[in-house]
Scaffold this motif. Structure first.
Motif, PDB file in Angstrom:
ATOM      1  N   VAL A   2       0.839  -1.194   0.000  1.00 29.35           N
ATOM      2  CA  VAL A   2       0.000   0.000   0.000  1.00 29.35           C
ATOM      3  C   VAL A   2       0.880   1.251   0.000  1.00 29.35           C
ATOM      4  O   VAL A   2       0.659   2.197  -0.765  1.00 29.35           O
ATOM      5  CB  VAL A   2      -0.941   0.007   1.224  1.00 29.35           C
ATOM      6  N   VAL A   3       1.897   1.249   0.882  1.00 27.83           N
ATOM      7  CA  VAL A   3       2.815   2.391   0.941  1.00 27.83           C
ATOM      8  C   VAL A   3       3.516   2.584  -0.399  1.00 27.83           C
ATOM      9  O   VAL A   3       3.634   3.695  -0.920  1.00 27.83           O
ATOM     10  CB  VAL A   3       3.855   2.188   2.065  1.00 27.83           C
ATOM     11  N   THR A   4       3.975   1.477  -0.977  1.00 30.26           N
ATOM     12  CA  THR A   4       4.660   1.531  -2.265  1.00 30.26           C
ATOM     13  C   THR A   4       3.742   2.090  -3.347  1.00 30.26           C
ATOM     14  O   THR A   4       4.156   2.916  -4.163  1.00 30.26           O
ATOM     15  CB  THR A   4       5.132   0.125  -2.680  1.00 30.26           C
ATOM     16  N   ILE A  48      18.149  -4.138   5.989  1.00 27.75           N
ATOM     17  CA  ILE A  48      18.231  -3.029   5.052  1.00 27.75           C
ATOM     18  C   ILE A  48      19.321  -3.274   4.008  1.00 27.75           C
ATOM     19  O   ILE A  48      19.293  -2.690   2.925  1.00 27.75           O
ATOM     20  CB  ILE A  48      18.477  -1.701   5.798  1.00 27.75           C
ATOM     21  N   SER A  49      20.253  -4.172   4.316  1.00 27.16           N
ATOM     22  CA  SER A  49      21.299  -4.522   3.349  1.00 27.16           C
ATOM     23  C   SER A  49      20.699  -5.170   2.096  1.00 27.16           C
ATOM     24  O   SER A  49      21.288  -5.101   1.013  1.00 27.16           O
ATOM     25  CB  SER A  49      22.318  -5.476   3.981  1.00 27.16           C
ATOM     26  N   GLU A  50      19.506  -5.781   2.215  1.00 28.21           N
ATOM     27  CA  GLU A  50      18.865  -6.408   1.060  1.00 28.21           C
ATOM     28  C   GLU A  50      18.302  -5.388   0.073  1.00 28.21           C
ATOM     29  O   GLU A  50      17.864  -5.753  -1.015  1.00 28.21           O
ATOM     30  CB  GLU A  50      17.767  -7.366   1.523  1.00 28.21           C
ATOM     31  N   TYR A  51      18.311  -4.131   0.474  1.00 30.40           N
ATOM     32  CA  TYR A  51      17.962  -3.069  -0.456  1.00 30.40           C
ATOM     33  C   TYR A  51      19.198  -2.539  -1.186  1.00 30.40           C
ATOM     34  O   TYR A  51      19.133  -1.508  -1.856  1.00 30.40           O
ATOM     35  CB  TYR A  51      17.269  -1.917   0.275  1.00 30.40           C
ATOM     36  N   GLY A  52      20.312  -3.254  -1.052  1.00 32.11           N
ATOM     37  CA  GLY A  52      21.525  -2.857  -1.764  1.00 32.11           C
ATOM     38  C   GLY A  52      22.367  -1.839  -1.046  1.00 32.11           C
ATOM     39  O   GLY A  52      23.215  -1.177  -1.654  1.00 32.11           O
ATOM     40  N   LEU A  53      22.162  -1.693   0.274  1.00 28.45           N
ATOM     41  CA  LEU A  53      22.864  -0.676   1.052  1.00 28.45           C
ATOM     42  C   LEU A  53      23.784  -1.286   2.112  1.00 28.45           C
ATOM     43  O   LEU A  53      23.913  -0.746   3.204  1.00 28.45           O
ATOM     44  CB  LEU A  53      21.851   0.260   1.719  1.00 28.45           C
ATOM     45  N   SER A 125      16.384  -0.544  -6.143  1.00 22.44           N
ATOM     46  CA  SER A 125      16.455  -1.510  -5.038  1.00 22.44           C
ATOM     47  C   SER A 125      15.090  -1.834  -4.429  1.00 22.44           C
ATOM     48  O   SER A 125      14.759  -3.002  -4.221  1.00 22.44           O
ATOM     49  CB  SER A 125      17.417  -1.009  -3.955  1.00 22.44           C
ATOM     50  N   TYR A 126      14.257  -0.832  -4.137  1.00 23.43           N
ATOM     51  CA  TYR A 126      13.001  -1.115  -3.451  1.00 23.43           C
ATOM     52  C   TYR A 126      11.945  -1.676  -4.402  1.00 23.43           C
ATOM     53  O   TYR A 126      11.324  -2.711  -4.125  1.00 23.43           O
ATOM     54  CB  TYR A 126      12.468   0.144  -2.769  1.00 23.43           C
ATOM     55  N   LEU A 127      11.752  -1.017  -5.524  1.00 21.97           N
ATOM     56  CA  LEU A 127      10.673  -1.415  -6.422  1.00 21.97           C
ATOM     57  C   LEU A 127      10.971  -2.740  -7.123  1.00 21.97           C
ATOM     58  O   LEU A 127      10.109  -3.623  -7.189  1.00 21.97           O
ATOM     59  CB  LEU A 127      10.437  -0.313  -7.458  1.00 21.97           C
ATOM     60  N   ILE A 128      12.182  -2.910  -7.629  1.00 13.64           N
ATOM     61  CA  ILE A 128      12.520  -4.171  -8.305  1.00 13.64           C
ATOM     62  C   ILE A 128      12.447  -5.332  -7.325  1.00 13.64           C
ATOM     63  O   ILE A 128      11.916  -6.403  -7.652  1.00 13.64           O
ATOM     64  CB  ILE A 128      13.924  -4.087  -8.945  1.00 13.64           C
ATOM     65  N   LYS A 129      12.969  -5.135  -6.124  1.00 10.94           N
ATOM     66  CA  LYS A 129      12.949  -6.194  -5.114  1.00 10.94           C
ATOM     67  C   LYS A 129      11.522  -6.656  -4.826  1.00 10.94           C
ATOM     68  O   LYS A 129      11.227  -7.856  -4.827  1.00 10.94           O
ATOM     69  CB  LYS A 129      13.612  -5.690  -3.825  1.00 10.94           C
TER      70      LYS A 129
END
Length: 267
Positions: A2-4, A48-53, A125-129
């Motif tokens: 929903v947030v996305t 948060i590392s799974e978002y590429g950070l 990172s967020y949308l593709i994941k």
């Protein structure tokens, strides 16, 4: 999700409507920090590392490499235009390098960093994941889910620039392709270090160094002054290289440089 969805709708409407500006840029950078934290802690419940950070020496090496690759690709675009006689570059601003000029260049760097950060953390990172995981859950092959996620996120990335000054459907298509080029090292490395560096230096060298328009915007401070005299179908005219064949050629150069770097350091 929903947030996305709400965030994505807001961004797309801002892009299509031509709204935004520097205030919007910094606001979105702050919003994305909150989205990543919320997604990590409450929604997606992932590190948060799974978002590429996942910051490390390797991460910063890739970030530096991304900047270098984009600078080389943009330099290639300029050299090709000069060779064709379709762009005139003057160095008159080098005689005006006072404190205020340096401050202006630093302000542009800060703004472009904010732009690169929020667009890469969201569209890559967020949308593709999340798109990839959502599509895979629906029994779609994982490879196809990744491809679909990249195409969808890149198309939306292009649409958010449709409201920029002097934008065309060609510029929107090329920026969508740029989204795919930026996504490639993210998919390979699971990190946004290279895409973030590429995005930052692509914009900065294009506008602040070579003096070309960046997605329809001309910077106030730039080291060189560029005047495009060739056909807009190649140079991109007042929008910048992304609205012409020069931008597409630059992206192919960037993709090739990426493949060389990834082959040497990540495969």
């Amino acid at each position: 999700m929903v947030v996305t969805s709400i965030l994505l709708l807001s961004i797309t409407l801002f892009g299509l409507g031509g709204f935004g500006g520097y205030g919007f840029t910094f606001l979105m950078a702050i919003v994305m920090i909150g989205v990543l934290w919320l997604g990590s802690r409450k929604l997606d419940r992932r590190p948060i590392s799974e978002y590429g950070l996942k910051l490390s020496g390797k991460w910063f090496q890739d970030f530096a490499a991304g900047n270098l690759l984009a600078a080389l690709a943009m330099g290639g675009i300029v050299l090709i235009n000069i060779g064709m006689g379709w762009i005139d570059i003057t160095l008159e601003n080098f005689g005006q390098l006072e404190d205020g000029f340096y401050l202006g260049l630093m302000n542009i760097l800060l703004i472009m960093t904010a732009v690169s950060f929020w667009e890469e953390t969201y569209f890559r990172s967020y949308l593709i994941k999340n798109l990839e995981e959502g599509l895979h859950i629906r029994k779609i092959n994982r490879s196809l889910a990744v491809i679909a996620a990249v195409i969808i996120s890149s198309a939306l990335f292009g649409l958010t620039h449709l409201g920029n000054p002097n934008a065309t459907w060609i510029s929107t298509l090329n920026i969508s392709i740029a989204g795919m080029v930026f996504a490639y090292p993210y998919i390979v490395t699971k990190s946004i270090a290279i895409p973030l560096g590429m995005h930052l230096s692509w914009n900065y060298f294009q506008g602040a160094v070579f003096g070309l328009p960046v997605s329809g915007n001309q910077f106030e401070h730039m080291l060189m002054v560029a005047e495009t005299t060739g056909p807009e179908t190649f140079t991109g005219g007042d929008f910048g290289p992304e609205a012409g064949a020069a931008g597409l050629l630059g992206l192919m150069i960037l993709l090739t440089l990426n493949e060389v770097y990834l082959t040497v350091f990540h495969k």
